[in-house]
Structure formats: structure tokens, C-alpha cells
Motif scaffolding. Structure first.
Motif, PDB file in Angstrom:
ATOM      1  N   MET A  13       0.804  -1.062   0.082  1.00  0.00           N
ATOM      2  CA  MET A  13       0.051  -0.111   0.008  1.00  0.00           C
ATOM      3  C   MET A  13       0.987   1.226  -0.161  1.00  0.00           C
ATOM      4  O   MET A  13       1.966   1.276   0.542  1.00  0.00           O
ATOM      5  CB  MET A  13      -0.940  -0.063   1.292  1.00  0.00           C
ATOM      6  CG  MET A  13      -1.893   1.136   1.080  1.00  0.00           C
ATOM      7  SD  MET A  13      -3.250   1.150   2.712  1.00  0.00           S
ATOM      8  CE  MET A  13      -3.821  -0.354   2.551  1.00  0.00           C
ATOM      9  N   THR A  14       0.546   2.250  -0.750  1.00  0.00           N
ATOM     10  CA  THR A  14       1.114   3.562  -0.802  1.00  0.00           C
ATOM     11  C   THR A  14       0.849   4.332   0.374  1.00  0.00           C
ATOM     12  O   THR A  14       0.108   4.413   1.018  1.00  0.00           O
ATOM     13  CB  THR A  14       1.080   4.071  -2.073  1.00  0.00           C
ATOM     14  OG1 THR A  14      -0.444   4.380  -2.217  1.00  0.00           O
ATOM     15  CG2 THR A  14       1.290   3.284  -3.199  1.00  0.00           C
ATOM     16  N   PHE A  15       2.011   5.512   0.447  1.00  0.00           N
ATOM     17  CA  PHE A  15       1.929   6.287   1.513  1.00  0.00           C
ATOM     18  C   PHE A  15       0.597   7.267   1.444  1.00  0.00           C
ATOM     19  O   PHE A  15      -0.156   7.213   2.623  1.00  0.00           O
ATOM     20  CB  PHE A  15       2.929   7.516   1.199  1.00  0.00           C
ATOM     21  CG  PHE A  15       3.046   8.784   2.167  1.00  0.00           C
ATOM     22  CD1 PHE A  15       3.631   8.525   3.356  1.00  0.00           C
ATOM     23  CD2 PHE A  15       2.182   9.778   1.764  1.00  0.00           C
ATOM     24  CE1 PHE A  15       3.304   9.597   4.340  1.00  0.00           C
ATOM     25  CE2 PHE A  15       1.952  10.779   2.536  1.00  0.00           C
ATOM     26  CZ  PHE A  15       2.608  10.932   3.791  1.00  0.00           C
ATOM     27  N   ASN A  16      -0.105   7.802   0.435  1.00  0.00           N
ATOM     28  CA  ASN A  16      -1.214   8.317   0.142  1.00  0.00           C
ATOM     29  C   ASN A  16      -2.280   7.511   0.717  1.00  0.00           C
ATOM     30  O   ASN A  16      -3.309   7.787   1.454  1.00  0.00           O
ATOM     31  CB  ASN A  16      -1.623   8.654  -1.263  1.00  0.00           C
ATOM     32  CG  ASN A  16      -1.897   7.668  -2.291  1.00  0.00           C
ATOM     33  OD1 ASN A  16      -0.838   6.898  -2.405  1.00  0.00           O
ATOM     34  ND2 ASN A  16      -3.002   7.641  -3.176  1.00  0.00           N
ATOM     35  N   LYS A  17      -2.479   6.259   0.281  1.00  0.00           N
ATOM     36  CA  LYS A  17      -3.472   5.324   0.993  1.00  0.00           C
ATOM     37  C   LYS A  17      -3.510   5.109   2.299  1.00  0.00           C
ATOM     38  O   LYS A  17      -4.623   5.177   3.112  1.00  0.00           O
ATOM     39  CB  LYS A  17      -3.547   3.872   0.236  1.00  0.00           C
ATOM     40  CG  LYS A  17      -3.958   3.980  -1.316  1.00  0.00           C
ATOM     41  CD  LYS A  17      -4.019   2.682  -2.210  1.00  0.00           C
ATOM     42  CE  LYS A  17      -4.462   2.737  -3.654  1.00  0.00           C
ATOM     43  NZ  LYS A  17      -4.593   3.841  -4.309  1.00  0.00           N
ATOM     44  N   ARG A  18      -2.169   4.801   2.864  1.00  0.00           N
ATOM     45  CA  ARG A  18      -2.011   4.465   4.120  1.00  0.00           C
ATOM     46  C   ARG A  18      -2.423   5.767   5.136  1.00  0.00           C
ATOM     47  O   ARG A  18      -3.014   5.805   5.962  1.00  0.00           O
ATOM     48  CB  ARG A  18      -0.734   4.135   4.623  1.00  0.00           C
ATOM     49  CG  ARG A  18      -0.366   2.696   4.176  1.00  0.00           C
ATOM     50  CD  ARG A  18       1.086   2.229   4.543  1.00  0.00           C
ATOM     51  NE  ARG A  18       0.818   1.039   4.050  1.00  0.00           N
ATOM     52  CZ  ARG A  18       1.692  -0.156   4.785  1.00  0.00           C
ATOM     53  NH1 ARG A  18       2.519   0.161   5.886  1.00  0.00           N
ATOM     54  NH2 ARG A  18       1.730  -1.367   4.212  1.00  0.00           N
ATOM     55  N   LEU A  19      -1.969   6.910   4.378  1.00  0.00           N
ATOM     56  CA  LEU A  19      -2.444   8.222   5.017  1.00  0.00           C
ATOM     57  C   LEU A  19      -3.870   8.556   5.261  1.00  0.00           C
ATOM     58  O   LEU A  19      -4.341   8.571   6.407  1.00  0.00           O
ATOM     59  CB  LEU A  19      -1.737   9.422   4.305  1.00  0.00           C
ATOM     60  CG  LEU A  19      -2.381  10.697   4.820  1.00  0.00           C
ATOM     61  CD1 LEU A  19      -1.893  10.975   6.297  1.00  0.00           C
ATOM     62  CD2 LEU A  19      -1.470  11.847   3.969  1.00  0.00           C
ATOM     63  N   ALA A  20      -4.657   8.058   4.203  1.00  0.00           N
ATOM     64  CA  ALA A  20      -6.014   8.392   4.220  1.00  0.00           C
ATOM     65  C   ALA A  20      -6.609   7.187   5.242  1.00  0.00           C
ATOM     66  O   ALA A  20      -7.530   7.497   5.954  1.00  0.00           O
ATOM     67  CB  ALA A  20      -6.629   8.244   2.659  1.00  0.00           C
ATOM     68  N   ASP A  21      -6.304   6.032   5.060  1.00  0.00           N
ATOM     69  CA  ASP A  21      -6.870   5.029   5.841  1.00  0.00           C
ATOM     70  C   ASP A  21      -6.630   5.371   7.372  1.00  0.00           C
ATOM     71  O   ASP A  21      -7.437   5.195   8.074  1.00  0.00           O
ATOM     72  CB  ASP A  21      -6.101   3.702   5.555  1.00  0.00           C
ATOM     73  CG  ASP A  21      -6.734   3.194   4.000  1.00  0.00           C
ATOM     74  OD1 ASP A  21      -7.634   3.661   3.491  1.00  0.00           O
ATOM     75  OD2 ASP A  21      -6.420   2.246   3.595  1.00  0.00           O
ATOM     76  N   VAL A  22      -5.276   5.488   7.789  1.00  0.00           N
ATOM     77  CA  VAL A  22      -5.331   5.732   9.236  1.00  0.00           C
ATOM     78  C   VAL A  22      -5.862   7.007   9.718  1.00  0.00           C
ATOM     79  O   VAL A  22      -6.593   7.088  10.671  1.00  0.00           O
ATOM     80  CB  VAL A  22      -3.773   5.779   9.308  1.00  0.00           C
ATOM     81  CG1 VAL A  22      -3.382   6.138  11.022  1.00  0.00           C
ATOM     82  CG2 VAL A  22      -3.070   4.431   9.030  1.00  0.00           C
ATOM     83  N   ARG A  23      -5.927   8.066   8.883  1.00  0.00           N
ATOM     84  CA  ARG A  23      -6.772   9.198   9.371  1.00  0.00           C
ATOM     85  C   ARG A  23      -8.121   8.668   9.490  1.00  0.00           C
ATOM     86  O   ARG A  23      -8.788   9.334  10.673  1.00  0.00           O
ATOM     87  CB  ARG A  23      -6.475  10.391   8.373  1.00  0.00           C
ATOM     88  CG  ARG A  23      -7.182  11.625   8.726  1.00  0.00           C
ATOM     89  CD  ARG A  23      -7.106  12.574   7.499  1.00  0.00           C
ATOM     90  NE  ARG A  23      -7.745  12.136   6.236  1.00  0.00           N
ATOM     91  CZ  ARG A  23      -8.986  12.208   5.989  1.00  0.00           C
ATOM     92  NH1 ARG A  23      -9.774  12.252   6.940  1.00  0.00           N
ATOM     93  NH2 ARG A  23      -9.427  11.530   4.796  1.00  0.00           N
ATOM     94  N   LYS A  24      -8.845   8.032   8.554  1.00  0.00           N
ATOM     95  CA  LYS A  24     -10.154   7.574   8.890  1.00  0.00           C
ATOM     96  C   LYS A  24     -10.214   6.931   9.905  1.00  0.00           C
ATOM     97  O   LYS A  24     -11.301   6.977  10.706  1.00  0.00           O
ATOM     98  CB  LYS A  24     -10.605   7.175   7.657  1.00  0.00           C
ATOM     99  CG  LYS A  24     -10.744   8.306   6.128  1.00  0.00           C
ATOM    100  CD  LYS A  24     -11.055   7.497   5.011  1.00  0.00           C
ATOM    101  CE  LYS A  24     -11.078   8.523   3.768  1.00  0.00           C
ATOM    102  NZ  LYS A  24     -11.178   7.804   2.705  1.00  0.00           N
ATOM    103  N   GLN A  25      -9.351   5.921  10.207  1.00  0.00           N
ATOM    104  CA  GLN A  25      -9.624   5.175  11.248  1.00  0.00           C
ATOM    105  C   GLN A  25      -9.423   5.821  12.739  1.00  0.00           C
ATOM    106  O   GLN A  25     -10.175   5.484  13.651  1.00  0.00           O
ATOM    107  CB  GLN A  25      -8.303   3.921  11.407  1.00  0.00           C
ATOM    108  CG  GLN A  25      -8.432   2.829  10.441  1.00  0.00           C
ATOM    109  CD  GLN A  25      -7.198   2.034  10.164  1.00  0.00           C
ATOM    110  OE1 GLN A  25      -6.104   2.162  11.012  1.00  0.00           O
ATOM    111  NE2 GLN A  25      -7.308   1.143   9.177  1.00  0.00           N
ATOM    112  N   LYS A  26      -8.485   6.684  12.837  1.00  0.00           N
ATOM    113  CA  LYS A  26      -8.655   7.679  13.965  1.00  0.00           C
ATOM    114  C   LYS A  26      -9.691   8.485  14.065  1.00  0.00           C
ATOM    115  O   LYS A  26      -9.772   9.198  15.110  1.00  0.00           O
ATOM    116  CB  LYS A  26      -7.064   8.469  13.713  1.00  0.00           C
ATOM    117  CG  LYS A  26      -5.916   7.416  13.861  1.00  0.00           C
ATOM    118  CD  LYS A  26      -5.601   6.936  15.065  1.00  0.00           C
ATOM    119  CE  LYS A  26      -4.211   6.111  14.997  1.00  0.00           C
ATOM    120  NZ  LYS A  26      -3.834   5.548  16.049  1.00  0.00           N
ATOM    121  N   GLY A  27     -10.566   8.724  12.907  1.00  0.00           N
ATOM    122  CA  GLY A  27     -11.812   9.532  13.099  1.00  0.00           C
ATOM    123  C   GLY A  27     -11.301  11.144  12.972  1.00  0.00           C
ATOM    124  O   GLY A  27     -12.094  11.851  13.497  1.00  0.00           O
TER     125      GLY A  27
END
Length: 109
Positions: free
Chosen positions: A1-15
Motif C-alpha cells: 500500500m502506498t503512502f497516500n492510501k495509508r495516510l487516508a486509511d489511518v486518518r479515517k481509522q482515527k476519526g
């Protein structure tokens, strides 16, 4: 998974919204959006700020590792590592027993 996808995923997971994350790192939501759309890459300093704000490792965010260690758990590991050998062995033996029990409960659930 790329930086941009991980950034979006983690940000959303953290609410967190893009705006909230931007405020945490002294940036703008527009910039966070550009990172998430892979239009631009942050500097290493900004990427480190993002990782710190999200409580994850820069290695995970950059895709170097798939181990997403929570910063609180990582700090506990570092604290245990600083202990003398006897205390460290006792804590690790207790942790091993608790993990064994948790895995047994999971297997029989």
C-alpha cells in the motif's frame, strides 16, 4: 500500500478529518488532500509530523513495514527494554502467559 492510501486509511481509522489532521501538524486541509490524492509528496519532516500526529511509525506510513505499531504499545516495549534483566524476564514471562491465555480463548471461542 502506498503512502497516500495509508495516510487516508489511518486518518479515517482515527476519526480525523483532513482539517483536524492539518491543524495538528500546522498545515492545511488542502495540502492533506493533495497528499492523499498522491498529487504531491510531503518532505521527510512533514511525513514524520504526520506519523507522530497519527500515533504510527513513519516506516508504516511510508510502506516500509506492514507492522502498524501503536505508539503507546511501542513506548511500553521501550520501557521494558530499559529494565534490568530480572525485571524484564519477569514481565516478558507474564506477557507470554497472558498472550497464551488470550490465544487459547480465541481458539475455543
Amino acid at each position: 500500500m502506498t503512502f497516500n492510501k495509508r495516510l487516508a486509511d489511518v486518518r479515517k481509522q482515527k476519526g480525523l478529518s483532513q482539517s483536524e489532521l492539518a491543524d495538528m501538524i500546522d498545515s492545511t486541509s488542502i495540502t492533506i488532500g493533495r497528499y492523499e490524492r498522491d498529487e504531491v509528496k510531503p518532505s521527510i519532516e512533514v511525513a514524520a509530523k504526520i506519523a507522530g500526529a497519527l500515533g504510527i511509525s513513519l516506516d508504516y506510513l511510508a510502506g516500509i513495514t506492514d507492522n502498524n505499531l501503536d505508539s503507546a504499545i511501542l513506548q511500553k516495549i521501550l520501557d521494558v527494554q530499559k529494565l534490568n534483566d530480572n525485571d524484564r524476564r519477569q514481565i516478558l514471562a507474564t506477557l507470554d502467559a497472558l498472550l497464551r491465555d488470550a490465544n487459547a480463548r480465541k481458539a475455543y471461542a
